[in-house]
Design an enzyme around this catalytic site. Structure first.
Site, short mmCIF file in Angstrom:
data_model
loop_
_atom_site.label_atom_id
_atom_site.label_comp_id
_atom_site.label_asym_id
_atom_site.label_seq_id
_atom_site.Cartn_x
_atom_site.Cartn_y
_atom_site.Cartn_z
N GLU A 1 23.00 -10.85 -26.70
CA GLU A 1 23.30 -12.17 -26.13
C GLU A 1 22.44 -13.24 -26.77
OE1 GLU A 1 23.23 -13.27 -21.55
OE2 GLU A 1 21.21 -13.17 -22.42
N ASP B 1 25.38 -14.59 -14.54
CA ASP B 1 26.43 -14.59 -15.55
C ASP B 1 27.45 -15.69 -15.29
OD1 ASP B 1 25.38 -12.40 -16.90
OD2 ASP B 1 27.27 -11.30 -16.94
#
Length: 383
Positions: free
Chosen positions: A71, A263
């Protein structure tokens, strides 16, 4: 008033600078973007998340978990190409290929989602949100700087990665990152549910132009499928999305991931950038307004975990700066909305996060700074 269809920067070449629209000077905007980059990638130990490794590599550190994640590495590459920092981009990409790339096993062709800072793998599983950011950052690098020798043959690397994402499993060699039956991105390859914040239809529109020719139809269909999926997974009143959701859009409450939490924050940013780049989905205007309306009466110090219907838990937000940054980025989808300017002003007046949990917040902060200043751009192939 919603954005007119087909007026995104992909069609017009014009990127809106909402900071300037809302009254900030171009000089202070440019200085703020540069300062934000410098604070993340330079020597300020209170805010930095990038560290050099040896003479030609570097990594972004998840300061809360003390690991290196796909990420963050893919985010760092996107940040670097947007800031025209090929030196940093190449350092991050070389570290990624040296330590995270998997060349054997069922995940061959993907990247290990978590490594220690010395490069040893903490996991041999991949996370699709890293792969999709790697691919587009590589395409942009290819178009902005040109391709070099392996591993800096950026365009080929992007196409190879997307090929794996679509075709893994066809020879019983693992699992694809997108479900072939519905064209939806998975949370991890060997599962049957998704993460709404992984859905980047504006990326898939570009993959449909630049991926291997045989896969371009798939990516075009994936863009449509993702926009449709977000309508299912985002609450019709609050606009909030769960962290994990089944393919029908209902929250996946296994292990408590069916709520609006870390998220989920990225959904607002993603619809903002999709509108800025393509402007083809009028639903995004209303969705941005719903999210911003929900948070309009809540002080950032009291951000919490919520059900997608908006019911608060006792648990406070782990990343409040990241949340207000993504809410500001949603203003790109609704720049004349009732809370758009207030969200941007709140973001402008909030400093970068310091301390152990700064990594995720500050990544989202820099993306919002780039997008709201009109600096998060599509780089097309040279004519």
């Amino acid at each position: 008033m919603s954005t007119k269809l087909g007026t995104g920067a992909f069609f017009t070449g014009n990127y809106r600078n909402l900071f300037k629209l809302y009254g900030y000077s171009q000089e202070e905007i440019e200085r703020r973007v540069e300062d934000t980059w410098d604070n993340l990638f330079g020597g300020n130990e209170d805010t930095r998340i990038y560290y050099e490794a040896g003479s030609d590599m570097g990594y972004l550190l998840d300061t809360g978990n003390i690991d290196v994640r796909t990420e963050g590495m893919s985010y760092g590459m996107m940040m670097a190409v947007q800031m025209n920092r090929k030196d940093i981009f190449d350092r991050i990409w070389k570290w990624t290929m040296t330590y995270m790339y998997m060349s054997e096993g069922e995940n061959a062709g993907y990247f290990a989602w978590s490594c220690n800072t010395d490069g040893t793998k903490r996991s041999y599983g991949p996370a699709p949100d890293g792969e999709e950011y790697f691919a587009l950052a590589l395409f942009f690098a290819s178009h902005r700087w040109g391709d070099g020798s392996v591993p800096f043959n950026y365009g080929a690397q992007a196409r190879n990665l997307l090929h794996s994402c679509v075709h893994k499993g066809e020879n019983n060699d693992g699992y694809p990152m997108w479900e072939p039956a519905n064209k939806l991105i998975k949370f991890i390859p060997n599962c049957d549910y998704s993460d709404p914040s992984y859905h980047l239809p504006h990326f898939y529109e570009l993959f449909a132009l630049w991926a291997n020719p045989e896969d371009r139809k798939f990516w075009k269909e994936a863009a449509t499928a993702s926009r449709d999926y977000l309508k299912l997974s985002c609450h019709p009143v609050t606009g909030l999305a769960p962290e994990y959701a089944y393919y029908d859009g209902t929250p996946n409450n296994e292990r408590g991931y069916g709520h609006f939490y870390s998220d989920s924050y990225r959904v607002a940013a993603n619809i903002g950038l999709d509108t800025e780049w393509f402007g083809v989905d009028p639903w995004q205007y209303d969705e941005a307004n719903r999210i911003q309306t929900f948070f309009s009466g809540i002080d950032p110090s009291d951000y919490r975990r919520y059900t997608i219907a908006g019911e608060p838990f006792e648990e406070k937000s782990l990343h409040p700066v990241g949340l207000l940054a993504t809410n500001a980025m949603a203003s790109l989808a609704s720049f004349e909305g009732p809370h758009a300017k207030a969200c941007v002003d709140l973001f402008w007046n909030t400093p970068l996060r310091t301390g152990d949990r700064r990594y995720y917040d500050n990544c989202l902060y820099l993306f919002a700074m780039l997008a709201l200043s009109g600096s998060f751009k599509i780089y097309m192939p040279a004519v």
